[in-house]
Design a protein around this motif. Structure first.
Motif, PDB file in Angstrom:
ATOM      1  N   PHE A  40      70.547  20.846  30.182  1.00 57.92           N
ATOM      2  CA  PHE A  40      71.209  20.636  31.471  1.00 57.92           C
ATOM      3  C   PHE A  40      72.112  21.799  31.869  1.00 57.92           C
ATOM      4  O   PHE A  40      72.433  21.961  33.050  1.00 57.92           O
ATOM      5  N   ILE A  41      72.519  22.600  30.898  1.00 58.69           N
ATOM      6  CA  ILE A  41      73.272  23.808  31.228  1.00 58.69           C
ATOM      7  C   ILE A  41      72.364  24.845  31.887  1.00 58.69           C
ATOM      8  O   ILE A  41      72.809  25.649  32.712  1.00 58.69           O
ATOM      9  N   GLY A  42      71.091  24.812  31.538  1.00 57.34           N
ATOM     10  CA  GLY A  42      70.131  25.797  32.015  1.00 57.34           C
ATOM     11  C   GLY A  42      70.076  26.001  33.515  1.00 57.34           C
ATOM     12  O   GLY A  42      70.169  27.148  33.990  1.00 57.34           O
ATOM     13  N   PRO A  43      69.920  24.942  34.316  1.00 54.71           N
ATOM     14  CA  PRO A  43      69.854  25.140  35.771  1.00 54.71           C
ATOM     15  C   PRO A  43      71.086  25.814  36.353  1.00 54.71           C
ATOM     16  O   PRO A  43      70.973  26.649  37.258  1.00 54.71           O
ATOM     17  N   VAL A  44      72.271  25.455  35.840  1.00 54.57           N
ATOM     18  CA  VAL A  44      73.511  26.074  36.330  1.00 54.57           C
ATOM     19  C   VAL A  44      73.538  27.557  35.981  1.00 54.57           C
ATOM     20  O   VAL A  44      73.827  28.414  36.824  1.00 54.57           O
ATOM     21  N   PHE A  45      73.210  27.875  34.731  1.00 47.96           N
ATOM     22  CA  PHE A  45      73.215  29.259  34.259  1.00 47.96           C
ATOM     23  C   PHE A  45      72.251  30.120  35.076  1.00 47.96           C
ATOM     24  O   PHE A  45      72.603  31.203  35.553  1.00 47.96           O
ATOM     25  N   SER A 200      62.942  31.140  35.601  1.00 48.32           N
ATOM     26  CA  SER A 200      63.676  30.402  34.579  1.00 48.32           C
ATOM     27  C   SER A 200      64.394  29.203  35.186  1.00 48.32           C
ATOM     28  O   SER A 200      64.465  28.130  34.583  1.00 48.32           O
ATOM     29  N   LEU A 201      64.918  29.379  36.394  1.00 50.43           N
ATOM     30  CA  LEU A 201      65.583  28.282  37.098  1.00 50.43           C
ATOM     31  C   LEU A 201      64.609  27.146  37.362  1.00 50.43           C
ATOM     32  O   LEU A 201      64.917  25.974  37.113  1.00 50.43           O
ATOM     33  N   ILE A 202      63.421  27.479  37.842  1.00 50.99           N
ATOM     34  CA  ILE A 202      62.398  26.463  38.103  1.00 50.99           C
ATOM     35  C   ILE A 202      62.021  25.742  36.806  1.00 50.99           C
ATOM     36  O   ILE A 202      61.887  24.519  36.768  1.00 50.99           O
ATOM     37  N   SER A 208      64.835  19.552  33.010  1.00 53.95           N
ATOM     38  CA  SER A 208      65.942  18.617  33.209  1.00 53.95           C
ATOM     39  C   SER A 208      65.445  17.307  33.806  1.00 53.95           C
ATOM     40  O   SER A 208      65.879  16.215  33.399  1.00 53.95           O
ATOM     41  N   ILE A 209      64.557  17.394  34.778  1.00 51.75           N
ATOM     42  CA  ILE A 209      63.969  16.190  35.372  1.00 51.75           C
ATOM     43  C   ILE A 209      63.163  15.420  34.335  1.00 51.75           C
ATOM     44  O   ILE A 209      63.199  14.189  34.266  1.00 51.75           O
TER      45      ILE A 209
END
Length: 307
Positions: A40-45, A200-202, A208-209
């Motif tokens: 869940f940290i990934g999308p923010v980063f 990476s964001l995608i 996360s979903i």
């Protein structure tokens, strides 16, 4: 090509650091908790990284194939592979688990030959055989204790019974398959028009979903709500180090061959051993069979890279 090599090596160092932090984390909390927080940290980063790099404005311009491949890579690599890898680390420690987890390049090489039409040389085959012998040697020769015996160091994963060793290796093999196959989807996504950082964001959004339904599990919900501050801090650092490693990995795939970059990332075994010896010596195994298994892996990497 040289930039891809540098980025791949940097990714390996970051992966090694992440293994050490994660090992500390799973001694305090479950592997699912550490994996969930880090995902869940990934999308923010990567939202911040994509904004800084300017890639955020390109996302709406990609063909649908890029979104599909990158999202699939995220589900496979983060949602499945990371969960299995962290479970392996929790069960048997990072020095043992990484002997198996880093077999993922063999999966990548096989798929790269089939899907991307990349070639393999005879010396690479010898390197692959060396690599495969490492986990097999560790599974057969690593010293174990009687089931239920208390570890002298009171540190799960250092002294374990053979059933736990095999179970941890099994989770590691699963992670290797997931991680190895995801490299192909990353490459396909980038070749379809996606960019490394926004890609990476995608991938993280998709992962996360994918894991969100698991949060409604009563046990997982209880652990997330009641976790102590130290566990949460370690999970955050784990997420940060793995995201840096993934950022460098995605960038490397954008500049280099899947085979070469993937094999460079496998040098993470060396960094895991080094960092474990410095920071986690009391929690890890450094038996001659673990060291020999890692040596065979590194030897296999050298053979493949010079071929």
């Amino acid at each position: 090509m040289m930039l891809g090599v540098v980025l791949g090596l940097g990714s390996a160092v970051a992966f090694g650091a992440n293994a050490i932090v994660t090992r500390r984390g799973v001694l305090r909390a479950s592997s699912n908790y550490i994996a969930t927080i880090s995902i869940f940290i990934g999308p923010v980063f990567f939202l911040l990284a994509a904004y800084v790099k300017g890639d955020i404005y390109q996302i709406g311009q990609w063909p649908w194939q890029a979104y599909a491949f990158l999202a699939l890579s995220g589900v496979i690599h983060f949602g499945l592979g990371r969960t299995w890898a962290y479970r392996s680390i929790q069960l048997i420690g990072s020095t043992r688990s990484y002997i198996v987890i880093t077999l993922n390049p063999i999966v990548s090489i096989a798929l790269a030959m089939i899907v991307l039409k990349e070639t393999i040389k005879p010396l690479m085959i010898l390197g692959i055989l060396f690599s495969l012998s490492g986990p097999l040697l560790t599974m057969v020769k690593e010293k174990t204790v009687a089931k239920g015996a208390q570890s002298k160091a009171n540190s799960p994963g250092k002294e374990l019974d053979r059933h736990t060793l095999y179970l941890g290796m099994l989770y590691g093999m699963g992670a290797a398959i997931f991680w190895g196959s995801s490299a192909i989807f990353i490459k396909l996504g980038l070749e379809s028009g996606g960019s490394p950082v926004a890609g990476s964001l995608i991938a993280y959004l998709a992962a996360s979903i994918f894991i969100t339904p698991a949060l409604f599990n009563r046990e997982n919900k209880r652990e997330i709500l009641k976790a102590d501050r130290k566990s949460f801090q370690i999970a955050l650092v784990s997420g940060l180090t793995i995201n840096i490693a993934q950022l460098l990995r995605y960038l490397a795939f954008g500049y280099g061959s899947v085979i070469i970059v993937t094999l460079l990332i496998r040098t993470s075994n060396f960094w895991v051993l080094l960092f474990s010896f410095i920071f986690n010596r009391e929690y890890e195994s450094f038996s001659r069979w673990v060291l020999l298994g890692n040596a065979l892996l590194i030897g296999g990497i050298v053979l493949i890279l010079i071929s």
